[in-house]
Design a protein around this motif. Sequence first.
Motif, short mmCIF file in Angstrom:
data_model
loop_
_atom_site.label_atom_id
_atom_site.label_comp_id
_atom_site.label_asym_id
_atom_site.label_seq_id
_atom_site.Cartn_x
_atom_site.Cartn_y
_atom_site.Cartn_z
N VAL A 185 27.83 25.23 4.97
CA VAL A 185 29.13 25.90 5.09
C VAL A 185 29.36 26.68 3.80
CG1 VAL A 185 31.58 25.58 5.57
CG2 VAL A 185 29.92 23.92 6.46
N THR A 186 29.10 27.96 3.84
CA THR A 186 29.16 28.74 2.60
C THR A 186 30.61 29.01 2.19
OG1 THR A 186 28.51 30.77 1.47
CG2 THR A 186 28.92 30.97 3.83
N SER A 187 30.91 28.81 0.90
CA SER A 187 32.22 29.23 0.41
C SER A 187 32.05 30.42 -0.53
CB SER A 187 32.96 28.07 -0.26
OG SER A 187 32.07 27.24 -0.98
N THR A 188 30.83 30.95 -0.62
CA THR A 188 30.54 32.13 -1.44
C THR A 188 30.68 33.41 -0.60
OG1 THR A 188 28.80 30.79 -2.44
CG2 THR A 188 28.85 33.13 -3.02
N TYR A 189 30.14 33.37 0.62
CA TYR A 189 30.04 34.58 1.43
C TYR A 189 30.86 34.47 2.71
CZ TYR A 189 25.86 35.14 -1.47
OH TYR A 189 24.99 35.25 -2.52
N ALA A 212 23.26 34.82 2.02
CA ALA A 212 23.89 33.57 2.46
C ALA A 212 22.86 32.62 3.05
CB ALA A 212 24.99 33.87 3.49
N GLN A 213 21.92 33.19 3.79
CA GLN A 213 20.85 32.38 4.37
C GLN A 213 20.00 31.75 3.26
OE1 GLN A 213 20.53 31.55 7.55
NE2 GLN A 213 18.78 30.28 6.97
N ARG A 214 19.79 32.53 2.20
CA ARG A 214 19.03 32.00 1.05
C ARG A 214 19.79 30.86 0.38
NH1 ARG A 214 17.16 36.44 -3.06
NH2 ARG A 214 15.41 36.68 -1.64
N HIS A 219 20.22 24.84 -0.53
CA HIS A 219 20.92 23.56 -0.39
C HIS A 219 20.27 22.68 0.66
CE1 HIS A 219 23.96 25.80 -2.70
NE2 HIS A 219 24.29 24.60 -3.15
N GLY A 220 19.04 23.04 1.04
CA GLY A 220 18.29 22.20 1.97
C GLY A 220 18.75 22.30 3.42
#
Length: 366
Positions: A185-189, A212-214, A219-220
Motif C-alpha cells: 500500500v504505497t503512501s509515496t505515489y 511504485a512497482q519498484r 518491500h518484498g
Amino acid sequence: MSAEFAVVRSGRPAGAEERAAILAAPGFGQHFTDHMAAATWTAEGGWEGHKVGPLEPYQLHPSAAVLHYAQEIFEGLKAYRHDDGSVWLFRPEVNARRFARSARRLALPVLPEDDFVTSVATLVEVDEPWVPAPEGEESLYLRPFMFASEAFLGVRPASRVEYAVIASPAGPYFESGVTGVTLWVTSTYTRAAEGGTGAAKCGGNYAGSLAAQREAAEHGCDQVLYLDSAGKGNLEESGTMNLLLITSDGRLVTPELGTILEGVTRDTLLALAGEHGLTPVERSVSIGELRAGVTDGTFVEVFAAGTAAVVTPITGFKGEGGGGEGYEFTVGDGSPGRKTVELREHVLDIQYGRAQDTHGWLHRVC
Ligand SMILES: *Cc1c(COP(=O)(O)O)cnc(C)c1O
C-alpha cells in the motif's frame, strides 16, 4: 457499415515446427504472430488503409508526437480455443467502447467500435494457427493500440495517428496452480487524480506506475495498491488490476468508478456475483476499514481482477502507517479464498466454452 480489413498474407510466416515450439511454452508477451491489423487516421482523410498484413516495424520521424507527449492508448483481450477447435472472443465490444472513451480523453481520433471488433476478429482468423489448444489456460493475447505519429513538436491533438492490433500467444498465468500475491500500500505515489487520465487505458498511466512497482518489490511485495490522490485513504486499484473484496455477510465489494480503470473482468464478476450467492456493491473502502475488517473477519477474501490473470487472490498487505512505522496483515489464513477460486473458475469456464454463456458474452471468430 464497418470497414473491411483487407488481408495481405505474410510471404514468410513461421514454419509449423517453429510455431509448435513457441506454443509449447509461450510465456507472456515475448512471441508474436505473423500478422498485424492496421489503419491510419489523418485529419484530411479520416481512417484509411484498413488491412491485416505481415507484422512489421514502424518507421517514425524522431519528432513523432507520441515520443514526446505520450498520446498513446491500448487495450488487452484474448482469443480462446474451445474443445471443438472453434475460436472465440470474450466481450470484445466492451473493449471497443472503452478504447473509444480512452481516445476521447487523449484527444485521439475515435475508431468506430465495429471496426475495432472487425480488426481484432480478422487478425485472429488470419493467425488462427497461433491460438493455443486449451490444455491449461493458454490463449492468444490481443493488443490493440493507437498512437500519434505526426512529425511535429507542437503540443496539440495530432493530425496523423496509427492504429494497430498485434497478437501474442500466452501461457497459463499461474504455472503451478492459483497462488496468492501480496500488495504494497504505497503512501509515496498515487495513480490518478480526479479529472486526470485514471479511467483511460493509456501508456502514460503505466509509465508513472513503474517507480511504485519498484517500491513494492523493495518491500518484498508482488504488486502495488494505490489509494486515492485526495488523501481520503480510499482503496483504488493495483494499477494493472481492479480490487474486489468479499464480506462475511455475502457482499462482493469493489471501489466505485471515477479515477480507476473500468475493467471488463471487474464488470463480469459483478454480473456473476448473484450466481455465487454474493450481492455486488460498488462503494469506497478506506485502508483503515480494510485493516480493521480483515482483522475482525468482516472481509474474508480479497482478490484482484484483470484479463491477464482473470482473478488473482490477494493474501496479504504491507504499508506504512502515520509516524512512518510499518504494518502488515494477512487475509484469512493466507491462502486463496474459496469464493475467489470459484469465481475465477466460472469466468474461465465461460471463456473456454465449458459453462453456459447465459449473458451472450462470447463472440465466435472461426
Ligand atoms: C486493463 C486494466 C485493468 C483490468 O481491466 P480488464 O478489462 O479487466 O483487463 C485494471 N486496471 C488498469 C489500470 C488497467 O489498465
